[in-house]
Design an enzyme around this catalytic site. Structure first.
Site, PDB file in Angstrom:
ATOM      1  N   ASP A  96      -8.944  -2.121   7.460  1.00 35.17           N
ATOM      2  CA  ASP A  96      -8.738  -0.792   8.041  1.00 35.17           C
ATOM      3  C   ASP A  96      -9.783  -0.534   9.121  1.00 35.17           C
ATOM      4  O   ASP A  96     -10.237  -1.473   9.786  1.00 35.17           O
ATOM      5  CB  ASP A  96      -8.808   0.261   6.925  1.00 35.17           C
ATOM      6  CG  ASP A  96      -7.846   1.423   7.153  1.00 35.17           C
ATOM      7  OD1 ASP A  96      -8.084   2.198   8.086  1.00 35.17           O
ATOM      8  OD2 ASP A  96      -6.860   1.543   6.399  1.00 35.17           O
ATOM      9  N   HIS A 120     -10.124   7.031   8.910  1.00 34.48           N
ATOM     10  CA  HIS A 120      -8.937   6.537   8.214  1.00 34.48           C
ATOM     11  C   HIS A 120      -9.301   5.563   7.092  1.00 34.48           C
ATOM     12  O   HIS A 120      -8.813   5.678   5.960  1.00 34.48           O
ATOM     13  CB  HIS A 120      -8.001   5.875   9.224  1.00 34.48           C
ATOM     14  CG  HIS A 120      -6.670   5.470   8.686  1.00 34.48           C
ATOM     15  ND1 HIS A 120      -6.453   4.247   8.078  1.00 34.48           N
ATOM     16  CD2 HIS A 120      -5.468   6.109   8.668  1.00 34.48           C
ATOM     17  CE1 HIS A 120      -5.184   4.158   7.718  1.00 34.48           C
ATOM     18  NE2 HIS A 120      -4.558   5.273   8.059  1.00 34.48           N
ATOM     19  N   SER A 174       0.127   5.696   4.941  1.00 37.77           N
ATOM     20  CA  SER A 174      -1.249   5.213   4.781  1.00 37.77           C
ATOM     21  C   SER A 174      -1.898   5.808   3.545  1.00 37.77           C
ATOM     22  O   SER A 174      -2.751   5.181   2.908  1.00 37.77           O
ATOM     23  CB  SER A 174      -2.099   5.605   6.001  1.00 37.77           C
ATOM     24  OG  SER A 174      -1.902   4.742   7.074  1.00 37.77           O
TER      25      SER A 174
END
Length: 787
Positions: free
Chosen positions: A144, A217, A567
């Protein structure tokens, strides 16, 4: 002299021609890009020998210095990533030992309360010794944007060394990521940037060459799966509750491969290769290519091939299904060896409200506290997007200071050139008391998500509600004979919008969540694999964040964020898979995937079939397996599923046989991608022993088989039944069976077409055990006529 003049003129002409030629060549110079290359043979296991062999191939094919090798893949596949021109790539395709060359498709991000919603504190956590032990001994890898190591979700509260002898990682340091960041909770952290650096000029203020997360994220995903339990969520001084990961004692291995400026598939694949080599138990991919490969079938793209070899190495791979719903055939997870997570809502909402001066209370969206406002109707003076409050210079400061300004969702928001961030910046610059963003009848209702505002504000996403506000405003506005407003008497109060309410139907499949059916190529031809596999909460999820927040200025300075996307669903499945692996250490990825799928529920909290959000805002429809896969994950039931689909020792070879049975591929392509020839094909692609049955076309009749294994510790008798898909009758043999612990049982499934409806219809096989185990196998079948 004349001769000298001629010589001079000729020299000038030659120089001019040379300059012209250089300019001409420059205009047509090929742009370089990243290419992913697979080579004959298995990985050698010796890094230097492997890298040397790759260098020899490049040096013997291309001019030295004309290319830039970025990575050698060392473990899962024999290959490398290289930065070169399309012409060079064509030349490399014909080089000895080269099997496959694929252009980098880039990668993108697929962008609390959920442990309670999924029943973890009272169920699985209790069985594993509480939240202080849930997930212990399991390593979850995250490919990620990195991680924020100073976040309390990743503090190491366990004084004992983790029992993870099967794992061997490293702690790479760099900006904002000292060696102490690998603290025992974070057991490994690496970053991969060669691809990003090859195709873009990185911004050193945000594109940190270290595992540090400048986006947020990666931290959000990691804390959702494995963040510490009971971490207070505080944003702008307001306490929203306690956040916990699904497996709060699992260990975290970080593989940063995405940057604020760019994300490349080369970096992602290098990260997957390394994570597999390090020995992660679970691999979480909330990122990936956003489109299918162009020159091969979906399952033979290099990204999917890497996941296949990770699966062979014993890694459970979970992948985001994609955020391109609700249109059909939009999934970006294609292969049966990766679990595709789709997104759903929970029953938690944040109801905002606007109280008008005439006593009317209207619903809205926004994480704002109570405030009483005087509505100022002064409108902007600039011509472009004047009603959208994008520019402070559009207003008369003395008129709007201390007032609430009505902003309108118009063309700029519709075409995504206007932003809520700009509205808030305008409000802060001019000293608004607050703002109301209302819907516009020309554009219809809009989608609004609750997010914290730096100033009081509320979103009114429904046109009908917006019209009530405008009518009240006009009634309270006095105008002169020219129609110019001279006095504003309208008042409104924004109600408390930060307190959660738990009500309504849930789960509901999220509008954005990508849908099936799965497909094999750019033409979206369906294939015999169910996608998505399962749904998990992915809508309005609180989790850790990075205060840098390089891609979302509204969240700058925040340690938590409320986000939606597949996600967010993906790490829920990853964390639950970690709990299952902890409870059943000998289970393989296939067994874990089967347990998750066969115990999922297709019913909501009202006892009705799960609904799905449609194209129209607030619209829902009866969902199918192409919306929710097997259903909502049930962690407690997945620990003790009763039966699983039998995990054969030849699983990897079975995947190859499955590929060889597909109608739109060929043995040469399969050999190029996997290194294995088609020595055996399944009698039908749907005969792959999956915990679902998907048949993209059945004419007249078809017999398939599933092989089941009892993973319980007692003998159990199962009765079989079928919810029949339209257009078919489905018969099962045997109709009942008794199975001993660790015993196996084959189940024959016969389809007979009764009506060629030419579209998919849905049903399920239900196996009901005498010890209260219930096993569901989804059916998705397309009955067609015989040509």
């Amino acid at each position: 002299m004349a001769n000298k003049a001629n010589i001079s003129a000729n020299s000038s002409s030659c120089a001019a021609l040379l300059v012209l030629a250089i300019s001409f060549i420059g205009c047509f110079a090929e742009e370089r890009d990243i290419y992913l290359v697979l080579i004959e043979g298995e990985p050698l296991g010796q890094t230097k020998r492997l890298m040397d062999s790759h260098d020899r191939i490049l040096q013997s094919t291309l001019e030295i210095g004309s290319y830039n090798k970025l990575y050698s893949f060392k473990y899962t596949v024999n290959g490398f990533a290289v930065h070169l021109t399309p012409t060079q790539a064509k030349k490399l395709e014909n080089a000895p030992q080269v099997k496959l060359v694929e252009r980098d498709r880039r990668a993108k991000l697929m962008t609390s309360y959920t442990p309670q919603f999924l029943g973890l504190p009272q169920g699985v956590w209790t069985q594993r010794g509480g939240d202080k032990n849930a997930g212990e001994g399991i390593v979850i890898g995250f490919v990620d944007t990195g991680i924020n190591p100073s976040h309390p979700s990743f503090a190491n509260y366990n004084p004992f060394e983790p029992n993870i002898s099967h794992f061997s990682g490293d702690c790479e340091t760099g900006p904002r990521f000292p060696l102490s960041s690998c603290n025992g909770k974070i057991v490994s952290a690496r970053f991969f940037s060669a691809g990003a650096q090859a195709v873009a000029t990185l911004n050193t203020s945000v594109d940190f060459l270290s595992p540090f997360d400048a986006v947020g994220h990666g931290s959000h995903v990691a804390s959702t799966a494995a963040g510490n339990a009971g971490v207070p969520v505080v944003v702008d001084g307001f306490f929203y509750g306690l956040a916990s990961g699904m497996a709060p004692c699992a260990r975290i291995a970080v593989y940063k491969a995405m940057y604020p400026t760019v994300g490349t598939l080369a970096d992602v694949i290098a990260a997957i290769d390394q994570a597999t080599m390090d020995g992660v138990d679970i691999l979480t991919l909330s990122i990936g290519p956003d489109e299918p490969p162009r020159d091969t079938i979906t399952m033979l793209g290099i990204f999917d091939v890497l996941m296949l070899f990770a699966r062979r190495a014993g890694v459970f791979v979970v992948q985001a299904a994609g955020n391109q719903g609700p249109a059909p055939s939009t999934v970006v997870s294609y292969s049966p060896w990766a679990v595709a997570a789709a997104s759903c809502t929970t029953d938690r909402i944040y109801p905002g409200s606007l109280l008008l001066g005439n006593g009317l209370k209207l619903g809205g969206v926004g994480l704002s506290g109570d405030v009483i406002l005087r509505v100022n109707g002064t409108f902007p003076r600039t011509p472009q997007y004047i009603e959208e409050c994008q520019y402070p210079e559009a207003f008369e400061p003395s008129l709007v200071q201390g007032s609430v300004v009505i902003c309108t969702f118009s063309d700029g928001f519709y075409n995504q050139t206007s932003t809520l961030t700009a509205v808030i910046n305008t409000a802060i610059t001019l000293g608004f008391m607050g703002f109301i963003l209302i819907a516009n009848s020309h554009y219809g209702d809009f989608v609004a998500e609750p997010i914290p505002f730096a100033v009081p504000g509320i979103l009114i996403p429904k046109v009908s509600t917006s019209e009530i506000i405008l009518q009240y405003y006009e009634q309270q506005t006095h105008r002169d004979e020219r129609g110019v407003a001279i006095k504003f008497n309208a008042q409104a109060g924004i109600g408390e919008g930060r307190v959660a309410s738990f009500e309504g139907r849930a789960p509901i499949v999220s509008r954005f969540s990508s849908r099936g059916p799965d497909f094999t190529d750019l033409s979206r031809n369906p294939t015999d694999v169910l996608k998505p596999d399962v749904i998990a909460p992915g809508h309005q999820i609180w989790a850790a964040w990075s205060p840098v927040s390089a891609l979302d200025p509204m969240l700058t300075g925040c340690n938590f964020a409320l986000l939606s996307g597949t996600s967010m669903a993906t790490p829920h499945i990853a964390g639950i898979a970690a709990l299952i692996k902890q409870h059943n250490p000998s289970w393989t990825p296939t067994m874990i995937a089967s347990a998750i799928s066969s115990t999922a529920t297709k019913y909501d909290n009202y006892g009705q079939l799960i609904m799905a959000e449609g194209f129209e805002i607030t619209s829902t429809y009866n969902s199918t397996h192409f919306d929710f896969g097997s259903g909502l994950v049930s962690a407690t039931r997945a620990l003790d599923p009763g039966l699983i689909l039998h995990d054969f020792e030849t699983e990897f070879e079975d995947y190859i046989s499955f590929l060889c049975s597909l109608a739109d591929t060929d043995p040469v392509s399969i050999k190029a991608a996997t290194g294995i020839w088609c020595n055996h094909s399944l009698s039908h692609p749907a005969n792959l022993n999956l915990p679902s049955v998907t048949v993209s076309a059945v004419a007249k009749s078809l017999i398939l088989q599933r092989s089941l294994k009892n993973v319980g510790n007692k003998t159990e008798t199962y009765l079989t039944s079928v919810v029949q898909p339209n257009g078919t009758t489905v018969s099962l043999y045997p109709p009942w069976f008794t199975i001993a612990p660790q015993g196996t049982q084959d189940l024959a499934i016969q389809f007979n077409v009764t009506q060629a409806i030419g579209d998919f219809s849905f049903g399920e096989i239900v196996l009901t055990g005498s010890l209260n185990h219930i096993v569901r196998i989804p059916l998705s079948v397309k009955p067609v006529s015989i040509f």
